[in-house]
Design a protein around this motif. Structure first.
Motif, PDB file in Angstrom:
ATOM      1  N   GLU A   1      41.336  27.536  29.561  1.00  0.00           N
ATOM      2  CA  GLU A   1      42.486  26.628  29.563  1.00  0.00           C
ATOM      3  C   GLU A   1      43.294  26.781  30.847  1.00  0.00           C
ATOM      4  N   LYS A   2      43.380  28.001  31.346  1.00  0.00           N
ATOM      5  CA  LYS A   2      44.103  28.237  32.601  1.00  0.00           C
ATOM      6  C   LYS A   2      43.332  27.671  33.794  1.00  0.00           C
ATOM      7  N   ILE A   3      42.015  27.750  33.731  1.00  0.00           N
ATOM      8  CA  ILE A   3      41.206  27.227  34.828  1.00  0.00           C
ATOM      9  C   ILE A   3      41.339  25.717  34.919  1.00  0.00           C
ATOM     10  N   GLY A   4      41.412  25.072  33.735  1.00  0.00           N
ATOM     11  CA  GLY A   4      41.614  23.632  33.711  1.00  0.00           C
ATOM     12  C   GLY A   4      40.455  22.868  34.292  1.00  0.00           C
ATOM     13  N   LYS A   5      40.771  21.869  35.110  1.00  0.00           N
ATOM     14  CA  LYS A   5      39.763  20.947  35.628  1.00  0.00           C
ATOM     15  C   LYS A   5      39.196  21.365  36.989  1.00  0.00           C
ATOM     16  N   SER A   6      39.502  22.581  37.416  1.00  0.00           N
ATOM     17  CA  SER A   6      39.062  22.991  38.749  1.00  0.00           C
ATOM     18  C   SER A   6      37.572  23.286  38.821  1.00  0.00           C
ATOM     19  N   GLY A   7      36.949  23.495  37.673  1.00  0.00           N
ATOM     20  CA  GLY A   7      35.517  23.765  37.657  1.00  0.00           C
ATOM     21  C   GLY A   7      35.221  25.252  37.571  1.00  0.00           C
ATOM     22  N   VAL A   8      34.186  25.596  36.810  1.00  0.00           N
ATOM     23  CA  VAL A   8      33.869  27.005  36.610  1.00  0.00           C
ATOM     24  C   VAL A   8      32.376  27.161  36.335  1.00  0.00           C
ATOM     25  N   ASP A   9      31.804  28.239  36.847  1.00  0.00           N
ATOM     26  CA  ASP A   9      30.460  28.663  36.480  1.00  0.00           C
ATOM     27  C   ASP A   9      30.610  29.584  35.274  1.00  0.00           C
ATOM     28  N   MET A  10      30.060  29.192  34.130  1.00  0.00           N
ATOM     29  CA  MET A  10      30.296  29.916  32.881  1.00  0.00           C
ATOM     30  C   MET A  10      29.479  31.205  32.754  1.00  0.00           C
ATOM     31  N   GLN A  11      28.558  31.473  33.680  1.00  0.00           N
ATOM     32  CA  GLN A  11      27.694  32.638  33.508  1.00  0.00           C
ATOM     33  C   GLN A  11      28.494  33.938  33.427  1.00  0.00           C
ATOM     34  N   ASN A  12      29.365  34.174  34.401  1.00  0.00           N
ATOM     35  CA  ASN A  12      30.132  35.420  34.382  1.00  0.00           C
ATOM     36  C   ASN A  12      31.087  35.481  33.199  1.00  0.00           C
ATOM     37  N   ILE A  13      31.618  34.330  32.798  1.00  0.00           N
ATOM     38  CA  ILE A  13      32.544  34.312  31.659  1.00  0.00           C
ATOM     39  C   ILE A  13      31.801  34.635  30.368  1.00  0.00           C
ATOM     40  N   PHE A  14      30.638  34.028  30.175  1.00  0.00           N
ATOM     41  CA  PHE A  14      29.828  34.374  29.000  1.00  0.00           C
ATOM     42  C   PHE A  14      29.426  35.846  29.045  1.00  0.00           C
ATOM     43  N   ASP A  15      28.991  36.313  30.217  1.00  0.00           N
ATOM     44  CA  ASP A  15      28.574  37.711  30.350  1.00  0.00           C
ATOM     45  C   ASP A  15      29.695  38.664  29.942  1.00  0.00           C
ATOM     46  N   ALA A  16      30.880  38.429  30.500  1.00  0.00           N
ATOM     47  CA  ALA A  16      32.002  39.333  30.246  1.00  0.00           C
ATOM     48  C   ALA A  16      32.475  39.244  28.802  1.00  0.00           C
ATOM     49  N   SER A  17      32.476  38.046  28.235  1.00  0.00           N
ATOM     50  CA  SER A  17      32.948  37.874  26.856  1.00  0.00           C
ATOM     51  C   SER A  17      32.000  38.533  25.865  1.00  0.00           C
ATOM     52  N   VAL A  18      30.713  38.233  26.001  1.00  0.00           N
ATOM     53  CA  VAL A  18      29.723  38.838  25.101  1.00  0.00           C
ATOM     54  C   VAL A  18      29.581  40.325  25.404  1.00  0.00           C
TER      55      VAL A  18
ATOM     56  N   THR B   1      41.289  44.365  34.923  1.00  0.00           N
ATOM     57  CA  THR B   1      41.426  45.702  35.511  1.00  0.00           C
ATOM     58  C   THR B   1      40.079  46.355  35.813  1.00  0.00           C
ATOM     59  N   ASN B   2      39.033  45.940  35.121  1.00  0.00           N
ATOM     60  CA  ASN B   2      37.726  46.574  35.327  1.00  0.00           C
ATOM     61  C   ASN B   2      36.598  45.560  35.505  1.00  0.00           C
ATOM     62  N   MET B   3      36.969  44.288  35.733  1.00  0.00           N
ATOM     63  CA  MET B   3      35.944  43.251  35.848  1.00  0.00           C
ATOM     64  C   MET B   3      35.027  43.485  37.042  1.00  0.00           C
ATOM     65  N   HIS B   4      35.559  44.028  38.131  1.00  0.00           N
ATOM     66  CA  HIS B   4      34.738  44.301  39.307  1.00  0.00           C
ATOM     67  C   HIS B   4      33.602  45.269  38.970  1.00  0.00           C
ATOM     68  N   GLN B   5      33.914  46.258  38.127  1.00  0.00           N
ATOM     69  CA  GLN B   5      32.907  47.230  37.711  1.00  0.00           C
ATOM     70  C   GLN B   5      31.820  46.550  36.889  1.00  0.00           C
ATOM     71  N   PHE B   6      32.247  45.694  35.972  1.00  0.00           N
ATOM     72  CA  PHE B   6      31.294  44.977  35.132  1.00  0.00           C
ATOM     73  C   PHE B   6      30.366  44.088  35.967  1.00  0.00           C
ATOM     74  N   LEU B   7      30.942  43.344  36.904  1.00  0.00           N
ATOM     75  CA  LEU B   7      30.148  42.422  37.716  1.00  0.00           C
ATOM     76  C   LEU B   7      29.132  43.167  38.581  1.00  0.00           C
ATOM     77  N   GLU B   8      29.520  44.351  39.073  1.00  0.00           N
ATOM     78  CA  GLU B   8      28.582  45.150  39.864  1.00  0.00           C
ATOM     79  C   GLU B   8      27.420  45.626  38.994  1.00  0.00           C
ATOM     80  N   LEU B   9      27.735  46.089  37.791  1.00  0.00           N
ATOM     81  CA  LEU B   9      26.689  46.551  36.885  1.00  0.00           C
ATOM     82  C   LEU B   9      25.763  45.403  36.487  1.00  0.00           C
ATOM     83  N   LYS B  10      26.346  44.224  36.231  1.00  0.00           N
ATOM     84  CA  LYS B  10      25.544  43.068  35.837  1.00  0.00           C
ATOM     85  C   LYS B  10      24.627  42.642  36.983  1.00  0.00           C
ATOM     86  N   ALA B  11      25.114  42.699  38.207  1.00  0.00           N
ATOM     87  CA  ALA B  11      24.282  42.345  39.356  1.00  0.00           C
ATOM     88  C   ALA B  11      23.101  43.301  39.472  1.00  0.00           C
TER      89      ALA B  11
END
Length: 483
Positions: free
Chosen positions: A156-173, A189-199
């Motif tokens: 809802e905060k992102i609105g109409k700007s457009g988003v790639d849902m992959q990272n959002i689904f990854d982080a949520s699940v 606070t720790n999303m950078h750590q998660f994204l590195e591990l996922k990569a």
């Protein structure tokens, strides 16, 4: 004389390779020295479906394919699959020991790659703890809904700007399984750590599926060669980074754990308490730290990778088929009719939504081949005839949710051949949680927002990126609130 000796050795070698080793196996393509049948993997056959189908047509419903020096028997007929994995299921619960896995895992640890008494114990303990945490109960549903609500707030905060849902689904699940394992979710606070591990995980899976990755996995000594050293190093480095993350969480738990407290804060807490109870037994009664490392990896990956990727595929498939999108919205408007949070209580009323999720799982087909098993006893085909080929899913590459609806009534129908969580005794223990997540994330996303492709992704592709699990190519979407 030397020529004669070498010729004799060569003849004996090829006699062994092409006849003796294959004499009691089902038919299949001739393996080559060292690489087996890996030479059949070509760009045009990725991610593998076409190759397996071609081999089935040539050799029948059961054939042998050599992964380097390992003969793998493929069973491709549904009746034979049920015969072997359900009726004779107790004989198909072993796992092969892949050399690279034994090296980086330090043995056949975990749940996915363990076998025998260790696997029985690990599976039983894990199911027990998951049930304590609410698997199949309202408590687990509330945890999932909590992540769904946080996802909707972000969008809802992102609105109409457009988003790639992959990272959002990854982080949520991923937050759901991470909370079950370690007691906390992923946030800013720790999303950078998660994204590195996922990569690292993505690279790990991609390398493991490539023929060159399979070779270095089957022959780790190849990793010492200059040309191939980078492949093995990437595998070991990625594994080390994931293990470092898991062990750090465990050490933090060890510093504060109260072994006398009732109940368990999370899976690691429960495991460490069980380890304490068995500290006088050999190898802690199967609750070694190496076992915990591997179990954390198995649960973290299995609890995120397939569910997140299925959601990403389902979003892509629906947007590529406007007629399906329209029917999804029509059912949500008719059965829900507001922006309230959809719960599991709504599942039986949303037949088309469920059929769309089923069709997404079928067409995404995340694993080009199932996780391999070994037999624990001598097994024969038992004289079963190979039935005439029939089409379980006509026009299999078409996206049609109606496959899973009864004609006339529109009720959801069970199609046993859809088995994305495998079947038999090795069936995924987290199936119930995954199904809940797929329904709650998918239905609430479309109920809350009108979704369309971002202009940059108007020509989004449904081609699959090759890996141990196949991925959709990245695309962006635009969200607009519906109510």
């Amino acid at each position: 004389m030397i020529f004669l000796i070498l010729s004799t050795i060569g003849l004996l070698y090829f006699f062994d390779l092409w006849y003796w080793k294959r004499r009691n196996l089902p038919p299949g393509p001739i393996p080559l020295p060292l690489i087996g049948n890996l030479y059949l993997f070509r760009e045009e056959t990725k991610p593998g479906y076409k190759l397996w189908d071609n081999l089935r047509k040539k050799y029948g419903g059961v054939f042998t394919f050599w992964m380097a020096n390992l003969p793998m028997v493929f069973v491709t007929d549904w009746k034979l699959i049920k015969q072997h994995l359900i009726k004779d299921g107790g004989n198909f619960v072993g796992r092969p020991e892949f050399p690279i896995s034994m090296e980086i895992r330090k043995g056949a640890y975990g749940i996915l790659e363990s076998y025998g008494p260790r696997w029985v114990q690990a599976r039983r303990f894990t199911l027990h703890i998951l049930r304590d945490f609410g698997l199949g109960k309202n408590l687990m549903e509330q945890k999932v809904i909590g992540e769904v609500e946080k996802m909707l707030e972000i969008l809802e905060k992102i609105g109409k700007s457009g988003v790639d849902m992959q990272n959002i689904f990854d982080a949520s699940v991923g937050s759901i399984i991470n909370s079950l394992l370690f007691g906390y979710r992923f946030d800013e606070t720790n999303m950078h750590q998660f994204l590195e591990l996922k990569a690292r995980l993505n690279q790990h899976f991609k390398l493991g599926a490539e023929p060159i990755g399979t070779l270095t996995g089957m022959y780790p000594w190849l990793g010492r060669l200059p040309v191939l050293s980078n492949y093995k190093k990437a595998t070991t480095d990625n594994w080390a980074a994931l293990m470092k993350f898991f062990r750090q969480q465990v050490e933090e738990k060890l510093a504060i754990i109260d072994y006398d407290s009732e109940g368990n804060a999370d899976y690691v807490d429960a495991f460490l308490k069980e380890r304490k109870k068995n500290e006088d037994k050999e190898d802690f009664g199967g609750f070694e730290m190496e076992q915990l490392d591997s179990v954390c990896f198995d649960l973290w990956v299995a609890g995120m990778e397939t569910t997140s990727n299925t959601l990403y595929w389902s979003l892509l498939f629906v947007l590529k088929h406007p007629e399906v999108l329209k029917k999804v919205y029509e059912e949500l408007d008719q059965k829900v009719g507001s922006d309230r949070i959809i719960t599991i209580a709504d599942r039986n009323n949303l037949n088309y939504v469920n059929a769309t999720i089923n069709e997404s799982q079928r067409l995404a087909n995340l694993l080009p081949m199932n996780l391999s098993r070994t037999t624990t006893a001598d097994v024969r085909n038992r004289g079963l005839p190979y039935p005439k080929r029939y089409k379980i899913f006509p026009e299999p590459y078409e996206f049609r949710p109606e496959r899973f609806l009864e004609e006339g009534t529109g009720n959801l129908k069970k199609v046993e051949e859809l088995c994305p969580f495998s079947i038999g005794k090795r069936q995924c223990p987290g199936e119930g949680l995954a199904k809940m997540e797929l329904f709650l994330f998918f239905s609430n996303l479309f109920n809350k927002f009108r979704v369309e492709f971002h202009p940059d992704s108007a020509d989004a592709s449904i081609e699959k990126d090759f890996g141990l699990t196949v991925k959709a190519r990245n695309y962006k979407v635009v969200m607009t609130k519906r109510y």
